[in-house]
Scaffold this motif. Sequence first.
Motif, mmCIF file in Angstrom:
data_model
loop_
_atom_site.group_PDB
_atom_site.id
_atom_site.type_symbol
_atom_site.label_atom_id
_atom_site.label_comp_id
_atom_site.label_asym_id
_atom_site.label_seq_id
_atom_site.Cartn_x
_atom_site.Cartn_y
_atom_site.Cartn_z
ATOM 1 N N ILE A 149 41.934 6.932 34.119
ATOM 2 C CA ILE A 149 40.776 6.973 35.003
ATOM 3 C C ILE A 149 39.861 5.787 34.701
ATOM 4 C CG2 ILE A 149 38.686 8.285 35.583
ATOM 5 C CD1 ILE A 149 40.406 10.829 35.101
ATOM 6 N N HIS A 150 39.676 5.524 33.403
ATOM 7 C CA HIS A 150 38.852 4.396 32.993
ATOM 8 C C HIS A 150 39.387 3.089 33.583
ATOM 9 C CE1 HIS A 150 36.588 1.669 30.479
ATOM 10 N NE2 HIS A 150 37.702 1.191 29.959
ATOM 11 N N LYS A 151 40.692 2.890 33.496
ATOM 12 C CA LYS A 151 41.290 1.652 34.009
ATOM 13 C C LYS A 151 41.183 1.572 35.532
ATOM 14 C CE LYS A 151 42.188 0.103 30.011
ATOM 15 N NZ LYS A 151 43.012 0.702 29.009
ATOM 16 N N GLN A 152 41.255 2.732 36.188
ATOM 17 C CA GLN A 152 41.062 2.740 37.646
ATOM 18 C C GLN A 152 39.655 2.270 37.990
ATOM 19 O OE1 GLN A 152 42.983 6.866 37.869
ATOM 20 N NE2 GLN A 152 42.509 6.420 39.996
ATOM 21 N N GLN A 153 38.660 2.778 37.239
ATOM 22 C CA GLN A 153 37.270 2.418 37.512
ATOM 23 C C GLN A 153 37.035 0.927 37.277
ATOM 24 O OE1 GLN A 153 37.180 5.112 38.657
ATOM 25 N NE2 GLN A 153 35.963 6.663 37.560
ATOM 26 N N LEU A 154 37.834 0.324 36.401
ATOM 27 C CA LEU A 154 37.686 -1.108 36.155
ATOM 28 C C LEU A 154 38.323 -1.929 37.277
ATOM 29 C CD1 LEU A 154 38.420 -1.431 32.325
ATOM 30 C CD2 LEU A 154 36.202 -1.518 33.473
ATOM 31 N N TYR A 185 41.730 -2.053 38.193
ATOM 32 C CA TYR A 185 43.144 -2.445 38.106
ATOM 33 C C TYR A 185 43.904 -1.836 39.279
ATOM 34 C CZ TYR A 185 42.499 -4.077 33.316
ATOM 35 O OH TYR A 185 42.092 -4.753 32.211
ATOM 36 N N ILE A 243 47.800 1.650 28.306
ATOM 37 C CA ILE A 243 47.203 2.989 28.380
ATOM 38 C C ILE A 243 47.421 3.664 27.031
ATOM 39 C CG2 ILE A 243 47.275 5.242 29.538
ATOM 40 C CD1 ILE A 243 46.653 3.376 31.673
ATOM 41 N N GLU A 274 45.105 10.540 30.376
ATOM 42 C CA GLU A 274 44.485 10.710 31.689
ATOM 43 C C GLU A 274 43.115 10.044 31.720
ATOM 44 O OE1 GLU A 274 44.900 14.263 33.973
ATOM 45 O OE2 GLU A 274 42.747 14.326 34.377
ATOM 46 N N SER A 275 42.296 10.268 30.689
ATOM 47 C CA SER A 275 40.958 9.660 30.755
ATOM 48 C C SER A 275 41.053 8.139 30.668
ATOM 49 C CB SER A 275 40.010 10.231 29.707
ATOM 50 O OG SER A 275 40.662 10.427 28.497
ATOM 51 N N ASP A 276 42.044 7.643 29.929
ATOM 52 C CA ASP A 276 42.204 6.193 29.859
ATOM 53 C C ASP A 276 42.651 5.633 31.216
ATOM 54 O OD1 ASP A 276 41.882 3.890 28.436
ATOM 55 O OD2 ASP A 276 43.956 3.824 27.721
#
Lengths: 366, 320
Positions: free
Chosen positions: B177-182, B184, B164, B173-175
């Motif tokens: 969220i990005h990883k959640q959308q991928l 992980y 992160i 935080e935005s990173d």
Amino acid sequence: MKVSFPRMGYSYIALKWLVEHLGHDYIVPPEPSKKTLDLGVKHSPEFACIPFKILTGTYLEVAEEGVEVIVTSGGMGPCRAGYYWVMHQYLLDELNTGIKMVGLEPPRCDLIDFYKKLNWLRKTGGISLNAMLNVLKVTWEKLKVLDDIEMLSHQVRPYEKKRGETTRVLWKALEMIDEANTLQEIKDANNEGIKAINNIEKDTSRRPLKIGIIGEIYVVLEPAANHYIQIMLGEMGVETDRSIYLSGYTRNATIVNLEGDIYERAKPYMNEAPIGGHGVNSIAETVIYAENGYDGVIQLAPFACIPEIVAKGILPQVSKDKDIPVLTLFIDEQTGKTGVQTRLEAFVDLLEKRRETRNKIERLAI
Amino acid sequence: MKTGYLGVDVGSVSTNIVVLDEKNQVLVEKYLRTNGKPITTVQEGLNIIGQEIGDKVKILGAGSTGSARYLIAMMLGADIVKNEITAHAVAASTFVEGVQTIIEIGGQDSKIIILRDGVVTDFAMNTVCAAGTGSFLDQQAVRVCIPIEDFGNYALRANNPVRIAGRCAVFAESDMIHKQQLGYNIEDIIAGLCEALVRNYLNNVGKGKDILSPIVFQGGVAANKGLAQAFSKHLETDIIIPPHYAVMGAVGAALLAKETISKKGKTSFKGFGIYDTEFKTTSFECQGCSNICEVVQFYENRELLARWGDRCGKWELEAV
């Protein structure tokens, strides 16, 4: 013409005299306040440093009073501050203030430019070349005594019995210097001011710590920008000496003065490449303060100031070699006074404990 | 009746109150949320402690620390007011012998304190940015619907921590969220966040400092086992978390009060009864000169206790 200039500490007293006697109307910029900062932040680029923002605010404040010309300094070398007056000209034009910026380049970098601009001020003011030379002489004298008297106040304040008295006496002394018009009057005012400050009721049993203040010129010189750090420390019982005074370069009163010497002293730590702004000074001055028996050094740096960031990276080594603690304070619009005070108190605690252990006095806590 | 010392640490997020006995053992500790109201929080805290031990322990001295230390000192009649850096150092070196490094992370501040032979030799505090402090972790816990108490346990269960970007809270935080959308899993993301915050701390606050063990990790955030593990991994050494890690500032204030009283003698502490007192702060702008200072006035039951904030000292003097 209505002429104004940036505000840096008490230099406005000499500068307004200069402008007046060059034959112009002067406007003294107000001490930077919350309003100044708000205006400055609103109209400056986001990533500009705090001196730029405060100056933008200051210029817009004096614009409201109908200023036509602002005289400021230029500057050569790797720090972007030298280009600030050009940026400010653009900003002031965009806002239709009609203000003309005059940026005086340092005479040793561009003598012709310096002379041309000064001469323009003289001609538009309608005074003779001879008269101007005399005016410059008196202004320089004023600048020197202003610095002398302020320096003295920082030495006396830690001993004062009644908190705040030194500051109040200093203000009175400054008023006297403000009213002086000839070399003799300035000398008299200075002597009287020095006497008044020395007459303050003192507790001479105190043994104040000595802290040197280094860093970027604007935040070091303008107390409103650095949360009145020297007064704050003085009232905590600390004697301070700051590395930069406007009249400093040619004087012996300050510990740190010789520009040539500065590069020599910093050399062991920065053989590779020079640093802009006051970065070199910050390193060399730390060395000099350490060798003059100071207890600690505080570096004042505007947030995102590259020269000071580079210096900060080098300072831990200097601190280690010369055995002197260094505290770096970054100053930005978001810096709160509480935070500064906490760090200063902790730093003073650290220095006191250090001195105690050195004196091998055994005590209970850490 | 036993005797003891009171320490109060009022920070931006939490207000901590402790009572130490003569052997420096913690008799009572209270960890309260400041909720932006330091005065009432301290009053309530003292009231609770007063009910618990008021008739069993006699307070011989009181100290205050934290960002509201001067206000609170005036309110409770503290014998000593100290900055939180010194208070934390005093507490850590009393409880962990030979400590050389203190990592302290609280609600808004994170600091590093370097000690040698029991003396503070260097310190640093986060400037401008508060990424990685308690408030940010709270916010992330709420966002992913995990109680903050469990946040660290999730990190411990991770197999492959995600990387992160931790430099700034907003980017972190935005990173995340990005990883959640991928896709992980949440354990790996939280562990990644812990590592990012440790990297951020060591790069910003700890940069250029000589971090030697024994290392103590204290402050409210030390409750997060994931962060402690990440620190241990990065620094390749054990991290000591003292028993009263969350209230060490208050412990330090109490220890300093004890030291002060041994010299000063009698305490100025007003007692636990201040719950019934009304404290009020008002302010006005002085129009005396162009500085237009904001003068703050502090009242106890309509009686003016102090004024501050004026640069010339005109109002400050009148109050005395």
